[in-house]
Design a protein around this motif. Sequence first.
Motif, short mmCIF file in Angstrom:
data_model
loop_
_atom_site.label_atom_id
_atom_site.label_comp_id
_atom_site.label_asym_id
_atom_site.label_seq_id
_atom_site.Cartn_x
_atom_site.Cartn_y
_atom_site.Cartn_z
N UNK A 292 0.83 -1.23 -0.10
CA UNK A 292 -0.11 -0.08 0.06
C UNK A 292 0.99 1.33 -0.03
N UNK A 293 0.42 2.52 -0.50
CA UNK A 293 1.22 3.66 -0.52
C UNK A 293 1.45 4.05 0.70
N UNK A 294 2.60 4.66 1.15
CA UNK A 294 3.20 4.90 2.27
C UNK A 294 2.71 6.39 2.84
N UNK A 295 2.31 7.05 1.70
CA UNK A 295 1.96 8.50 2.08
C UNK A 295 1.03 8.98 1.09
N UNK A 296 0.26 10.19 0.88
CA UNK A 296 -0.40 10.37 -0.04
C UNK A 296 0.26 10.83 -1.37
N UNK A 297 1.44 11.53 -1.05
CA UNK A 297 2.43 11.63 -2.19
C UNK A 297 2.69 10.33 -2.96
N UNK A 298 2.78 9.34 -2.36
CA UNK A 298 3.10 8.14 -2.75
C UNK A 298 1.69 7.74 -3.92
N UNK A 299 0.65 7.95 -3.34
CA UNK A 299 -0.47 7.58 -3.83
C UNK A 299 -0.61 8.29 -5.21
N UNK A 300 -0.51 9.38 -5.16
CA UNK A 300 -0.47 10.28 -6.18
C UNK A 300 0.32 9.92 -7.33
N UNK A 301 1.72 9.51 -6.80
CA UNK A 301 2.49 9.29 -7.93
C UNK A 301 2.20 7.88 -8.46
N UNK A 302 1.33 7.16 -7.69
CA UNK A 302 0.95 5.82 -8.21
C UNK A 302 -0.21 5.93 -9.35
N UNK A 303 -0.84 7.05 -9.18
CA UNK A 303 -2.02 7.38 -10.32
C UNK A 303 -1.49 8.18 -11.50
N UNK A 304 -0.25 8.78 -11.30
CA UNK A 304 0.44 9.44 -12.49
C UNK A 304 1.13 8.35 -13.25
N UNK A 305 0.28 7.95 -14.39
CA UNK A 305 0.91 6.66 -15.10
C UNK A 305 1.91 7.19 -16.03
N UNK A 306 2.77 6.19 -16.51
CA UNK A 306 3.78 6.44 -17.71
C UNK A 306 3.09 6.05 -18.93
N UNK A 307 2.98 7.09 -19.85
CA UNK A 307 2.75 6.66 -21.04
C UNK A 307 3.82 6.04 -22.16
#
Length: 280
Positions: free
Chosen positions: A1-16
């Motif tokens: 699981x993400x360790x912070x909100x910043x980590x979650x936001x990074x998870x949702x920023x997908x690589x094209x």
Amino acid sequence: MPESLEDLVDLLDLEMIDLDLFRGRQPQTSAQRVFGGQVLGQALAAAGRTVEPERVVHSLHGYFLRPGDTGVPIVYRPEPTRDGRTFSSRRVVASQHGKPIFYMSASFQRPEPGLDHADPIPDDLVPPEEAPTLASVLEAASGRNADDWNKEWAALDVRLAGVSGRQFWIRAAGKLPDEPALHACVLAYASDLTLLGASLLPHGLIIGDRRIQPASIDHALWFHRPFRADEWLLYDQASPSASGARGFATGRLFTEDGRLAASVAQEGLIRPVGLDLDDE
């Protein structure tokens, strides 16, 4: 699981990685499989990247096909099935190791006026500032240290809103950018966290009980009104039925000022493992 909100936001920023092809990274985790809310959020992010920005998601329907492997990225392929004058539809396939692990259909709409009514927010709620954290409640019920639960859910702030165990205050654990699409993805992530547990409460069980094998099977989410995922939302849950080793649960998400923001429905596996059902 993400360790912070910043980590979650990074998870949702997908690589094209190609046209209409995206890659989602994995967080550091000790879990044996990918959290369903992560796949929901990332799939919605992939679909949203292919839609005109002024069209906002109003519904999604997903099926979890295989357990996700936490050791490798997930590849998302959104298919542009239709773009009409008002609505856009997308079908997303999430894959690992050359096989689909998740299918999702999502619909987006250009905002327009219309008729408006909604259920009222439930009464007799514990205010979020006075409500106990879910981690402290689960520590008392399971004996597992609250710090362990908090680490798993570090991206979210979740608190018990009522004595029934079916109402929670939930929000992102920090400030999010003013991007409605991101708030929708964070809510999709959060919507999978506690819902299946509603189907265990009538049997005196909780998610994490080793006598139950839980897993999400399908998940549907409807977005009704604007909201912010970094402000308190009441997650009011119910379970109309459990049978055949499956639990069915529904949820309503209200803003703190009483507006119905979203509705959720889910069926999940709640297979008994070493549980004597005659003793229930």
